[in-house]
Write an enzyme that holds these catalytic residues in place. Structure first.
Site, PDB file in Angstrom:
ATOM      1  N   VAL A   1       0.837  -1.200   0.000  1.00  0.00           N
ATOM      2  CA  VAL A   1       0.000   0.000   0.000  1.00  0.00           C
ATOM      3  C   VAL A   1       0.875   1.255   0.000  1.00  0.00           C
ATOM      4  O   VAL A   1       1.797   1.384   0.803  1.00  0.00           O
ATOM      5  CB  VAL A   1      -0.943   0.012   1.225  1.00  0.00           C
ATOM      6  CG1 VAL A   1      -1.929   1.175   1.119  1.00  0.00           C
ATOM      7  CG2 VAL A   1      -1.702  -1.306   1.344  1.00  0.00           C
TER       8      VAL A   1
ATOM      9  N   ASP B   1     -11.334 -10.331   9.233  1.00  0.00           N
ATOM     10  CA  ASP B   1      -9.929 -10.227   9.619  1.00  0.00           C
ATOM     11  C   ASP B   1      -9.812  -9.222  10.763  1.00  0.00           C
ATOM     12  O   ASP B   1      -9.622  -8.022  10.542  1.00  0.00           O
ATOM     13  CB  ASP B   1      -9.065  -9.796   8.427  1.00  0.00           C
ATOM     14  CG  ASP B   1      -7.576  -9.894   8.753  1.00  0.00           C
ATOM     15  OD1 ASP B   1      -7.248 -10.159   9.929  1.00  0.00           O
ATOM     16  OD2 ASP B   1      -6.748  -9.696   7.856  1.00  0.00           O
TER      17      ASP B   1
END
Length: 432
Positions: free
Chosen positions: A136, A282
């Site tokens: 990212v 998650d």
């Protein structure tokens, strides 16, 4: 990462070598302990599982890409491994080293069809997060809006199926999958489906839009990043930059704010499971950020589990039976969920003690920092060990259990001190 290190042939040889080594260790251990007593066999088996777990973690950890993601997903399904193996491969959840910027630039330009300088006003070369299938970067759109750009590593998706087969073969050879063949098939199908979805950022973009709309209508203080479709593709995902503080920082705020954030996390998960019938699965603390006004930001919707209406109703019925301490009905639901091997084997008094421990954080004034339920649960585990084979890891409950337990630890990190019974009743109303 050198290109030949990620070539299909090179990767296959590494995985095949790991599998062969595991097979040799397993056979050697059996021969060596043929005449050993039960205690010696157990000690030797535990040592072998530790060695094999470390070998799997080291091999997969070196091999950025789909195979490492397979290892990470496998480590999420800890119930199907002996504890020695689960502990070793859990380290695969840590961050991977970043990929060279030249490769990332090439991937973005290939996916979005223009030179990077024409797409973004600014694009930071250094990633602020790197994981198994992508990394990212912060960037700025031509209109000046700050965004984050998630870029998938080149070639990751192509290796996926063969990687999964090799990991499954290795696990089967070491004889540590504590489930029968039929259940293994279901588990690995779920892992394969999960991997397929995580590798397709278009699916994640749809998830983000669905969850963002869902939560905006219920609670605007649940913040989910916005997708910029013109700057996104199957392997590139551009999102609004939503800033917040880490769970460690948020844990230092006043108790009223901490409780508000804890309630927000619990309510959001319950609303997703019981009303939307899809949930963010998650619960890693890094996927959440917090603001002093009590807002909660949720990141990373690559991992989303969909629940059938029948399964949601089954979970509600199981929760209600648990609150009523109705053991026969609990066991009926556990059998239907493939989570119980045999009814009537686990002692009623142990069920009662487990129910008190499991329900305590949701039904009483509970100080999560003190964590009494966990400490009492550890004592109960020792008393329950000889009955452990009565229970089976169920594909229908594994991700639900993992997500709920993950959020329990998030509330511990936030040092929530609250009575959540009204919230519990709101999400799963008792039948009058």
């Amino acid at each position: 990462m050198a290109k030949n290190a990620s070539s299909p042939g090179r990767r296959f040889m590494k995985l095949a070598g790991m599998t062969a080594s595991i097979a040799t260790k397993t056979v050697s251990n059996s021969i060596r302990n043929f005449n050993a007593d039960e205690d010696q066999k157990n000690e030797s088996r535990s040592k072998m599982f530790q060695d094999i777990g470390l070998q799997i973690a080291d091999t997969l950890g070196e091999m950025k890409g789909a195979v490492m993601k397979v290892g990470q997903i496998a480590s999420q399904y800890k119930d199907i491994f002996p504890p020695e193996v689960a502990k070793a491969i859990a380290k695969l959840q840590r961050q991977a080293p970043p990929m060279p910027f030249a490769d990332i630039k090439k991937q973005v330009e290939k996916e979005l069809g223009k030179p990077l300088a024409q797409i973004f006003q600014h694009f930071e070369e250094q990633p602020f997060a790197a994981a198994s299938i992508g990394q990212v970067h912060k960037a700025t759109l031509p209109d000046g809006k700050e965004v984050v750009v998630k870029v998938q590593y080149p070639g990751v998706d192509e290796a996926c199926e063969s990687d999964l087969k090799q990991v499954r073969l290795a696990l089967r050879l070491m004889g540590v999958l504590k489930v029968d063949k039929k259940l293994q098939d279901r588990l690995f199908q779920e892992i394969q489906d999960s991997l397929h979805e995580e590798l397709n950022y278009e699916i994640e973009a749809q998830n983000l839009d669905v969850f963002r709309t869902f939560h905006q209508n219920l609670d605007p203080q649940i913040i989910i990043p916005q997708v910029f479709p013109d700057y996104s593709s199957r392997r590139v995902l551009t999102l609004s930059l939503e800033k917040g503080e880490s769970i460690e920082t948020a844990s230092t705020w006043d108790v009223a704010t901490r409780n508000a954030m804890g309630r927000r996390l619990v309510r959001a998960l319950g609303q997703q499971m019981f009303f939307l019938k899809r949930f963010h699965c998650d619960p890693h603390p890094g996927n959440f950020a917090f603001r002093p006004d009590g807002s909660v930001i949720i990141y990373d919707f690559g991992g989303v589990k969909t629940l059938s209406t029948d399964l949601v109703e089954r979970f509600k019925s199981l929760v209600r039976a648990g609150r009523q301490h109705d053991i026969p009905v609990i066991e009926q639901h556990l059998m239907a969920l493939d989570a119980l091997a045999e009814q009537g084997k686990f002692p009623v008094e142990l069920y009662q003690k487990w129910l008190e421990v499991l329900l305590r954080p949701l039904t009483t004034q509970y100080d999560f920092a003190e964590n009494s339920a966990h400490h009492d649960g550890v004592i109960l585990v020792k008393k329950s060990l000889k009955y452990w084979d009565t229970f089976k890891p169920s594909p229908d409950t594994l991700m639900v259990n993992r997500t709920i337990s993950g959020h329990y630890w998030n509330l511990i990190h936030l040092k929530v001190d609250d009575n959540l019974n009204d919230l519990f009743e709101e999400l799963v109303p008792s039948l009058s």
